[in-house]
Structures are given as structure tokens and as C-alpha cells.
Design a protein around this motif. Sequence first.
Motif, PDB file in Angstrom:
ATOM      1  N   THR A 282      -8.977   1.100  -2.088  1.00 23.82           N
ATOM      2  CA  THR A 282      -8.264   1.991  -3.007  1.00 23.82           C
ATOM      3  C   THR A 282      -9.131   2.298  -4.220  1.00 23.82           C
ATOM      4  O   THR A 282      -9.237   3.459  -4.647  1.00 23.82           O
ATOM      5  CB  THR A 282      -6.939   1.341  -3.450  1.00 23.82           C
ATOM      6  OG1 THR A 282      -6.105   1.162  -2.307  1.00 23.82           O
ATOM      7  CG2 THR A 282      -6.218   2.204  -4.474  1.00 23.82           C
ATOM      8  N   SER A 285     -11.851   4.774  -3.387  1.00 24.61           N
ATOM      9  CA  SER A 285     -11.372   6.145  -3.234  1.00 24.61           C
ATOM     10  C   SER A 285     -11.134   6.827  -4.577  1.00 24.61           C
ATOM     11  O   SER A 285     -11.085   8.060  -4.650  1.00 24.61           O
ATOM     12  CB  SER A 285     -10.069   6.157  -2.426  1.00 24.61           C
ATOM     13  OG  SER A 285      -8.990   5.627  -3.173  1.00 24.61           O
ATOM     14  N   ARG A 359      -3.024   4.151  -7.229  1.00 26.79           N
ATOM     15  CA  ARG A 359      -3.385   5.554  -6.955  1.00 26.79           C
ATOM     16  C   ARG A 359      -2.547   6.516  -7.782  1.00 26.79           C
ATOM     17  O   ARG A 359      -3.075   7.458  -8.395  1.00 26.79           O
ATOM     18  CB  ARG A 359      -3.214   5.853  -5.461  1.00 26.79           C
ATOM     19  CG  ARG A 359      -4.364   5.420  -4.587  1.00 26.79           C
ATOM     20  CD  ARG A 359      -4.250   5.995  -3.179  1.00 26.79           C
ATOM     21  NE  ARG A 359      -3.077   5.454  -2.481  1.00 26.79           N
ATOM     22  CZ  ARG A 359      -3.127   4.379  -1.695  1.00 26.79           C
ATOM     23  NH1 ARG A 359      -4.262   3.744  -1.508  1.00 26.79           N
ATOM     24  NH2 ARG A 359      -2.031   3.954  -1.093  1.00 26.79           N
TER      25      ARG A 359
END
Length: 366
Positions: A282, A285, A359
Motif C-alpha cells: 500500500t 502504491s 489509501r
Amino acid sequence: MTTRCNELNFSGGPGALPASVLLQTQHAIEALPETGLSVLGMSHRSEWFLSLVEEASQNLRALLGLSDDYEIAFMQGGSSLQFATIPMNFAGARWAPPQYISSGYWSRRATAEAQRVYRCGVAWDGERTRYSELPDLAKLDIDPRAAYLHYVSNETVEGLQFGAQEAPSNVALIADMSSDFLSAPVDTERYSMIYAHAQKNLGPSGVTVALVKRALLERIPDGLPAILDYRTHITHRSNYNTPPVFAIYVLTLVSRWLRDEIGGLHAMRAINEQKSAMIYGTFESLGDAVRIHAKAPWRSHMNVAFSFGDERLDRAFVEFAGERHMTGLEGHRSLGGIRASLYNAVTGEAVAALCEAIREFAIKRH
């Protein structure tokens, strides 16, 4: 009675416990099925407790593949007491000063306490990199006459973890494994001593497991206070003074859970690697929106220390996650930032929820 586990516990300690263990503990506080008495009122001299200690020992031996060369003691005082007790027992005039690896908050504490008792050397210090990396144990220049080499296998504050690497074989190796004990298989034969306190992967605080090779016990000098002598606890089968019955009971339940529900430490390692890959993936990204404290080769599977690069944003994220029933994410007071602890009982579903929150927060503030 019912068990409520609505909150997702990512605390560095006390850590999460398996749901099935919590449920059994809940019933045992009312009455143990074997005795009809509450576990909180069980005598440490009872046959039930003596059998429990024996089972806990045998379960640990089976999970770790621990040979008969090792004794097991269940002690009190946390790892902090071990910091001073180890040099009292195993350093001495017959050896050169013991050597310590200072790789983070807890190993610094261990070193400082040991130096109060005996003169100790520092074989490696990570201060120059703000404790963001670890040494290659095999390349350390350790005096073969040193009493022992001590290190912390997983630094909970900085999110650093030693891998399964080679270590000097010409000196006794002692490891504090408090925060990654039973999270994966370990080659126990490499070590003269392993110790770990509970409240991470073992159960509630109150008990510390010490695995000590018999050859190391032969070093202990006479004249130590009995309670600070490892031989005392081994001789009395961890029952020299009133032991933490409740903590040892829950530890035993956790050992059964690892054996019967998880399927052993190889299976536990695979689960933990999946969880940590999820959260580090995560971060990857999100590019530079998140900063990870530990450098890539040494990032822990147990504790992930990170930051959004701003103290205000870090506090905002902790609040954001709290609204989503995630607790224990505040970074340690010595480092700040955010810390997510992924101990054995933290589920993959909980980690997925945390990743989604990271996120969402990062995208909203980008």
C-alpha cells in the motif's frame, strides 16, 4: 456472556489476542471447566496449575523444535528485568566484556541496564542512521572471549527486524525476541538464550519466557539473590514465588491456538508475511505520500513505523482511523509518527481495513 471485539487493535502492546482465546479466557474468568473455579482464584500450588506449566513448556518445545539442551522458565518483571539479570548471571571475570548491538529504543535500554551491572561493549550502534537499518551479524568483529553477544530481534519502536541470517558462532548468542517470538520458525540451536515477555504474541503482560541452554547455566556464580538466579526458577519449575497464573494460562491457550488453529509456526510466518506485504505494498502504491522509517532490507513484519511527513497529518490520520474503529496507531513517544503493529492475532481482514484507510486518507490529502 458474549465477547465483543469491535475495535481493531494495532497497538505495540498490549497487542491483540486471538478471538477464540479471548472467548475461552472470558469463560475461565467465571469458571474453569476443569475445576469449576475462576482462573483468577486458582492456586499456584494446585495440580491444575502444575499441569498447566508443564503443558505450556511442552507446547513451546513442540512449536519451536526445542531440544532437551534447553531449560524453560516462566518469570516475572518483563524483559526489563532480564536486561539486568542476564549480565548478573552470565558475565564475569572469566570472560571479556559482553557485547551489545544497539539498534533501537529497546536495545539501547537493554545496553544501558546491563552497563549498570557490568562493563559491556557496544559491538554496533545504529545512531548515525537514526536507527533505520541493522547490521550483518556475521560481519561483526566480536571478541571470541566475550561473555556473550546480545541483540533485540525486532525493534518495536522503529519497525526493524533481523532476518534469519548467520551470526557469530564463536560466542554465546542471547536474543530478546519479545515482539516477534512465535511469529515464525527460529533456529533455536543458534542461541544460548532466548527470552520474550508477553503482551505482544504470547498473551497479556505478566509473564516472561526464558529459554536457556544448560551450558550457559553452568556459568552462574554462587551468591546471587535467589530470585535473580535462573537456576532458582528452573529448579522450582517456575513456582519459586507466586507466579502470574492468569498470564501463564492465557499463554497456554495461545500456544494451543498456534498449534491447532494456525497449524504451527511455518503457517504463522506465511500469514504474517502476507499481512506485512499488504501494508508495505500500500505504501509503495502511494509513492512519497508516506515515509517508512525503516530501510527496505530490515523492515519488520511485526511493527510498521511510518509518517505522512507532517506531525499534524499524522495526528489527523490517527483520528481518521479511530473513527473507523482502529486503535493503538500512535507512534512511540521517542519517535513520533504512526505505528501499526501486526502481531499474530491481528487478522488479514483488519490489515486490509487499515490499508484502505491509509489509501483513503492519503488520496484525500494529496
